[in-house]
Enzyme design. Structure first.
Site, PDB file in Angstrom:
ATOM      1  N   ASP A 172      36.635  59.270  36.715  1.00 52.46           N
ATOM      2  CA  ASP A 172      37.434  59.129  35.668  1.00 52.46           C
ATOM      3  C   ASP A 172      37.352  57.678  34.839  1.00 52.46           C
ATOM      4  OD1 ASP A 172      38.475  57.388  37.677  1.00 52.46           O
ATOM      5  OD2 ASP A 172      40.453  57.258  36.809  1.00 52.46           O
ATOM      6  N   TYR A 267      32.291  48.122  35.447  1.00 54.92           N
ATOM      7  CA  TYR A 267      31.895  47.984  36.707  1.00 54.92           C
ATOM      8  C   TYR A 267      30.488  47.052  36.806  1.00 54.92           C
ATOM      9  CZ  TYR A 267      35.314  50.509  39.238  1.00 54.92           C
ATOM     10  OH  TYR A 267      36.447  51.211  39.583  1.00 54.92           O
TER      11      TYR A 267
END
Length: 444
Positions: A172, A267
């Site tokens: 997600d 990330y």
């Protein structure tokens, strides 16, 4: 739309994300009608407060839906059309160790990246395969929508060990970022955007973003992300607003400078700025502690309150990004909508100059037949080199799990950009091995 109603089992019924999934399913019954909803978890004590609260929600909002919760695989996986899987093997107690053990050695401690992600992957592979096997035994025509972390390692394991299974691996995080980008450019939601994207899970880049009328949104988005990261589009919901997430969304501006023509997944900060991450981490209070004190406390508190009052009226439980994406994907499979999704799939030429066997995250068109990849062409040397190193980490972790190989797992840690040396990798591995004796296969 067909008149068929669907049966779903949520594997990981005790997850803090489960109530949000239930609420999103209820919000979409007009396009995805449900006849039966079940929860399955191997830990009854954790699942029970979530399940009892959701039972009340369903009774008040959709009493026609049959509901059950169980720890018995046959009961849980018989007569289902979809398995929504979001398991956490070892719960937050092990996540805390994943984060704190590496930090002890000055290395990034994070749930899905670096040594923590490797440790988590070694725990998750067996659990996800077990659920997949239950589905195939009791409901062989069902689809499994898997968003159990670390998605990249789990996806590589299912590719190799269950190559013919009906499983879609999803995440997600890109969806959350696309919602933020839609907000930045004044769109109602991400579905008004057409995107090109490539990478690995938690390791990717947007290269094109257009609105529904074909207007190029990248110049505006590159400028804003380059100046503020994603911080300007933060919402007031309970998801992704802890201090560590706010800092992560801001840090995207520095990641974007490494390739200003693209927009990065947040990330990437763990790989590009590991020294920064470590220096801004508290080894005594990590993201796991934030979740335990925040979302975990909130969701279980709300569920216990619902059960105590016997009603879900005025509950503060909310829909979340997880749920929205999963419902859309289930609809595409069930109703043949041919909608676009980012999926984690075997490359097989989608990225032309990259390993064909790599599990890449790319746009796909989803229908009743499954998925069709949308070709992304050749990628630049910078991204290609980074991805080759990271995909080797993921493959070596799966090798280590299959072969019971200490050597392969050590090699995986050495290859991670977050780990500075082989000696540090070995120290971390030995500590993680001791902490995970209950969960990992025996390594030799």
């Amino acid at each position: 739309m067909t008149e068929k109603k669907y049966s779903i089992v949520v594997a990981g019924g005790g997850s803090t994300f489960t109530p949000g999934i239930v609420l999103m399913l209820l919000d979409n019954l007009d396009r995805f009608p449900i006849r039966k909803l079940k929860f399955y978890d191997n830990l009854a004590s954790r699942q029970e407060p979530i399940a009892k609260a959701c039972e009340i929600i369903l009774r008040e909002r959709a009493p026609e839906i049959e509901f059950a919760y169980t720890t018995d695989p046959e009961e849980g996986f018989t007569d289902v059309d979809f398995v929504f899987a979001h398991i956490r093997v070892g719960l937050y107690a092990m996540r805390e160790k994943d984060e704190k053990i590496p930090l002890k050695y000055g290395v990034v401690g994070q749930e899905t990246c670096g040594p923590g992600g490797i440790a988590y992957g070694m725990r998750s592979i067996g659990g996800v395969l077990e659920i997949l096997d239950y589905m195939e035994k009791y409901s062989p025509d069902a689809w499994m929508l898997n968003y159990s972390n670390p998605a990249a390692i789990v996806a590589e394991a299912t590719r190799r060990l269950r190559p013919n299974s009906k499983i879609l691996n999803i995440c997600d995080m890109p969806i959350d970022l696309m919602e933020k980008m839609a907000k930045m450019v004044g769109l109602k939601d991400r579905k008004e955007m057409q995107i090109s994207y490539y990478g690995l899970n938690h390791f990717g880049w947007w290269t094109e973003i257009y609105d529904s009328e074909g207007n190029d949104l990248m110049p505006q988005l590159r400028k804003e992300v380059g100046e503020n990261g994603f911080a300007g589009a933060l919402s007031d919901t309970n998801q992704h607003v802890d201090p560590s997430w706010i800092e992560t969304f801001k840090k995207a501006r520095d990641i974007q400078q490494l390739d200003p023509e693209t927009i990065p997944n947040t990330y990437l900060k763990y790989y590009f700025f590991p020294d920064y991450v470590v220096s801004h981490s508290n080894p005594e209070h990590t993201r796991a502690n934030e979740v335990i004190e925040g979302r975990e406390k909130f969701v279980f508190g709300e569920c216990r309150s619902i059960v105590s009052k016997g009603t879900a009226v005025d509950t503060k439980l909310e829909l979340d990004a997880h749920a929205s994406y999963i419902v859309d994907l289930a609809c595409a499979l069930a109703e043949n909508t041919h909608e676009r999704f980012l999926l984690i799939v075997p490359n097989e030429g989608t990225i032309e100059n990259f390993d064909r066997t790599a599990m890449v995250e790319v746009p796909c068109i989803v229908s009743k037949k499954g998925y069709e990849r949308i070709v992304q062409g050749n990628i630049p040397q910078f991204q290609k080199g980074l991805m080759e190193q990271q995909v080797s980490v993921e493959k070596l972790v799966v090798d280590a799990w299959i072969e019971g190989s200490y050597q392969k797992l050590w090699q995986a840690l050495i290859l991670s950009k977050t780990v500075p040396s082989a000696s540090v990798a070995k120290q971390i591995l030995d500590d993680l091995l001791e902490a995970n004796k209950e969960f990992w296969p025996e390594l030799k």
